[in-house]
Design a protein around this motif. Structure first.
Motif, PDB file in Angstrom:
ATOM      1  N   ALA A  39       0.829  -1.206   0.000  1.00  0.00           N
ATOM      2  CA  ALA A  39       0.000   0.000   0.000  1.00  0.00           C
ATOM      3  C   ALA A  39       0.865   1.259   0.000  1.00  0.00           C
ATOM      4  CB  ALA A  39      -0.927  -0.006   1.216  1.00  0.00           C
ATOM      5  N   SER A  41       3.723   1.607  -1.264  1.00  0.00           N
ATOM      6  CA  SER A  41       4.404   1.767  -2.557  1.00  0.00           C
ATOM      7  C   SER A  41       3.611   2.647  -3.515  1.00  0.00           C
ATOM      8  CB  SER A  41       4.674   0.399  -3.195  1.00  0.00           C
ATOM      9  OG  SER A  41       3.472  -0.216  -3.632  1.00  0.00           O
ATOM     10  N   SER A  42       2.356   2.953  -3.161  1.00  0.00           N
ATOM     11  CA  SER A  42       1.580   3.900  -3.965  1.00  0.00           C
ATOM     12  C   SER A  42       2.256   5.266  -4.003  1.00  0.00           C
ATOM     13  CB  SER A  42       0.163   4.039  -3.401  1.00  0.00           C
ATOM     14  OG  SER A  42      -0.533   2.811  -3.439  1.00  0.00           O
ATOM     15  N   ARG A 118      -8.681  -0.235  -1.644  1.00  0.00           N
ATOM     16  CA  ARG A 118      -7.849  -0.984  -2.595  1.00  0.00           C
ATOM     17  C   ARG A 118      -8.233  -0.687  -4.037  1.00  0.00           C
ATOM     18  NH1 ARG A 118      -9.277  -5.852  -4.942  1.00  0.00           N
ATOM     19  NH2 ARG A 118      -7.582  -7.139  -5.797  1.00  0.00           N
ATOM     20  N   MET A 121      -6.935   2.664  -5.168  1.00  0.00           N
ATOM     21  CA  MET A 121      -5.496   2.656  -5.445  1.00  0.00           C
ATOM     22  C   MET A 121      -5.204   2.003  -6.793  1.00  0.00           C
ATOM     23  SD  MET A 121      -3.604   1.976  -1.770  1.00  0.00           S
ATOM     24  CE  MET A 121      -4.462   0.463  -1.369  1.00  0.00           C
ATOM     25  N   GLY A 125      -3.440   3.711 -10.039  1.00  0.00           N
ATOM     26  CA  GLY A 125      -2.268   3.156 -10.703  1.00  0.00           C
ATOM     27  C   GLY A 125      -2.451   3.025 -12.207  1.00  0.00           C
ATOM     28  N   THR A 158      -4.584   7.791  -5.520  1.00  0.00           N
ATOM     29  CA  THR A 158      -3.709   7.029  -4.619  1.00  0.00           C
ATOM     30  C   THR A 158      -3.360   7.806  -3.356  1.00  0.00           C
ATOM     31  OG1 THR A 158      -1.763   7.775  -5.866  1.00  0.00           O
ATOM     32  CG2 THR A 158      -2.706   5.650  -6.472  1.00  0.00           C
ATOM     33  N   ASN A 159      -3.137   9.116  -3.482  1.00  0.00           N
ATOM     34  CA  ASN A 159      -2.803   9.910  -2.299  1.00  0.00           C
ATOM     35  C   ASN A 159      -3.958  10.001  -1.320  1.00  0.00           C
ATOM     36  OD1 ASN A 159      -0.402  10.301  -3.605  1.00  0.00           O
ATOM     37  ND2 ASN A 159      -0.419  12.530  -3.469  1.00  0.00           N
ATOM     38  N   ALA A 162      -4.352   5.565  -0.153  1.00  0.00           N
ATOM     39  CA  ALA A 162      -3.258   4.821   0.472  1.00  0.00           C
ATOM     40  C   ALA A 162      -3.040   5.175   1.952  1.00  0.00           C
ATOM     41  CB  ALA A 162      -1.965   5.004  -0.327  1.00  0.00           C
ATOM     42  N   MET A 221       3.124  -0.717  -8.348  1.00  0.00           N
ATOM     43  CA  MET A 221       2.149  -0.548  -7.266  1.00  0.00           C
ATOM     44  C   MET A 221       0.780  -1.101  -7.645  1.00  0.00           C
ATOM     45  SD  MET A 221      -0.163   2.129  -8.189  1.00  0.00           S
ATOM     46  CE  MET A 221      -0.816   2.408  -6.591  1.00  0.00           C
ATOM     47  N   THR A 222       0.419  -1.054  -8.918  1.00  0.00           N
ATOM     48  CA  THR A 222      -0.881  -1.579  -9.343  1.00  0.00           C
ATOM     49  C   THR A 222      -0.933  -3.096  -9.195  1.00  0.00           C
ATOM     50  OG1 THR A 222      -1.126   0.238 -10.923  1.00  0.00           O
ATOM     51  CG2 THR A 222      -2.556  -1.679 -11.222  1.00  0.00           C
ATOM     52  N   CYS A 225      -1.168  -3.988  -5.544  1.00  0.00           N
ATOM     53  CA  CYS A 225      -2.500  -3.761  -4.962  1.00  0.00           C
ATOM     54  C   CYS A 225      -3.502  -4.830  -5.382  1.00  0.00           C
ATOM     55  CB  CYS A 225      -3.018  -2.379  -5.366  1.00  0.00           C
ATOM     56  SG  CYS A 225      -2.160  -1.019  -4.537  1.00  0.00           S
TER      57      CYS A 225
END
Length: 491
Positions: A39, A41-42, A118, A121, A125, A158-159, A162, A221-222, A225
């Motif tokens: 997570a 790594s987003s 999830r 995110m 990605g 993502t911001n 995550a 990151m995708t 996730c």
């Protein structure tokens, strides 16, 4: 029997905060560590974009193709080193992403509530990945800006999702450490981008490589996730009780079943309160009882950007070239700055940078900075970056994601991220003009804000370490100032 009382410090005093979940011993397991790493790594995609933008905007082939007037101006600049790269069109390339991110972060609150953290995110990605491909293949300004907009939507999603994911999954006593991982991966992304910029700086299509390789962290990151489950809180909020129990057992470990059931019971209670209160979250968040959370969620991201760290990361190559480094040396200095930030006070450093620029370049900007002084600027900015990495870097992602009750958590985090993007847009769009107009005074401006925000934290930000997110309301009830807003209210 373990005590249900957590100790916390507010304004130098130790207070007892009794949490319903205080007797739950949520242990660190391999599953929770790996889930939080994935997570966190987003943050790679946000960090990569921050690091890549400044380097690309100093590459001559890039400027020649999209901003020839800037390249011409740079070649003609003889005296005023502060104004070499002052161009609203060029800064629009960097800052346009944050307008899209602002919109996306507000939309993301609905997505995370309806479809989970999830899923949001993953969507972020994929969106960032497509934007990176378009930027790498850009043939004109329209493609370039379109790609930036998609990148903005990606980081906006993502911001928002995550940090909330990390706060809900991590054990309460380790929440700060795990949530800091998001800022760590932002730093990794910045350093990776700086290294790539240095490697591609002299290649004719180096800017395409730098922009296109943004697809790599997005893919990483995708895929990650896709392999993890949503948070128990999110699953319960969407009526998936069995999935929530399974997710929590996986995170906490089957050997800790008693603690898992106790924690699940607390989450179910919070979820039921959320389902019963179906009021519009962005309207509810304006109520007086949530004033403390609202003020902090808005102030923290504003203050983080007013440290000046993001604009320094954006324009570090430009800044270093302006004070006397060559193109390659400027990129190396940027890499060093990124590494220091990754490895990691602030007020004195910014004042020292301003004083050094005033003494060497001068207010008229017709002085010449020697190599020794230029290196000193790099050292001072490295100290500044280290201070940021130890303080405001992770703070902006951790605090807003943990202080709101479940029913307002997605909306609260969306608001905080939107404020972050708004401040980033305004500061990045105006930084080069500010540097040109205020010269070394631009660093005095940021130094003054750092002093102000330090006082704000000392006086108005309660300690939240070790407090379960669903018992967080108690820190406001016991705070010397904020309790007047929360007294006699049940969160």
């Amino acid at each position: 029997m373990k005590t249900a009382i957590s100790k916390m410090a507010i304004g130098g005093l130790a207070l007892d905060v009794t949490g319903a979940g205080g007797n739950i011993d949520a242990k660190i397991t391999a599953a929770v560590v790996m889930t939080c790493i994935v997570a966190a790594s987003s943050g790679l995609i946000f960090g990569y974009d921050i690091g890549i933008s400044g380097g690309v905007t100093t590459m001559k082939p890039f400027l020649a193709k999209f901003f020839p007037s800037v390249l011409k101006k740079a070649s003609e600049a003889k005296t005023n080193v502060y104004c070499v790269f002052d161009s609203q069109l060029l800064t629009a390339f960097t800052s346009s992403l944050y307008i899209a991110g602002l919109v996306a972060s507000l939309v993301a609150s609905r997505l995370t509530a309806a479809y989970g953290r999830r899923t949001t995110m993953i969507l972020g990605g994929f969106t960032f990945l497509f934007g990176a491909v378009i930027n790498g293949l850009a043939a004109n300004i329209a493609m370039l800006i379109s790609g930036r907009i998609l990148l903005g939507f990606g980081v906006g999603f993502t911001n928002q999702a995550a940090p909330v994911y990390l706060s809900e999954v991590a054990p309460p006593q380790w929440r700060g450490a795990f949530n800091t991982g998001f800022q760590f991966f932002i730093g990794v992304g910045v350093v990776a981008a700086n290294l790539i910029n240095y490697a591609t700086a002299n290649h004719h299509n180096g800017w395409r490589i730098s922009l296109g390789l943004a697809a790599v962290p997005a893919a990483i990151m995708t895929v990650g996730c896709l392999l993890i489950s949503d948070t128990p809180s999110s699953l319960l909020a969407r009526g998936k009780h069995d999935h929530a129990r399974s997710s929590l057992l996986n995170l906490r470990g089957a050997r800790n079943r008693a603690d898992v059931e106790a924690e699940l019971a607390e989450l179910v209670k919070s979820s039921q309160l959320t389902l019963e209160a179906r009021a519009e979250p962005f309207r509810t968040i304006l109520e007086r009882r949530y004033r403390p959370q609202l003020v902090v969620a808005v102030a923290i991201p504003c203050f983080q950007q007013l440290t000046g760290i993001t604009v320094n990361a954006f324009y570090a190559p430009v800044l270093f070239q302006s004070v006397g480094f060559g193109s390659a040396a400027a990129l190396i200095a940027t890499i060093i700055l990124g590494l220091v930030n990754l490895g990691s006070i602030l007020v004195s450093t910014m004042l020292a940078v301003a004083a050094l620029l005033a003494a060497t370049v001068g207010a008229a900007a017709d002085g010449e900075m020697t190599k020794g002084y230029a290196v000193t600027v790099v050292v001072l900015l490295c100290i500044y970056a280290a201070g940021f990495g130890w303080s405001w870097g992770p703070l902006s992602w951790l605090v807003p994601s943990e202080i709101f009750p479940l029913k307002l958590r997605p909306a609260g985090q969306s608001l905080s991220v939107a404020v972050n993007f708004s401040a980033t847009f305004l500061l990045s769009q105006t930084f080069l003009a500010t540097l040109c107009g205020f010269k070394y005074g631009a660093f005095l401006f940021y130094g003054g804000w750092i002093l102000l925000m330090t006082l704000f934290v000392v006086m108005f930000l309660p300690e939240t370490k070790g407090i379960p997110v669903d018992s967080m309301y108690q820190v406001w009830e016991k705070h010397w100032f904020w309790r007047r807003f929360t007294i006699n209210h049940i969160i």
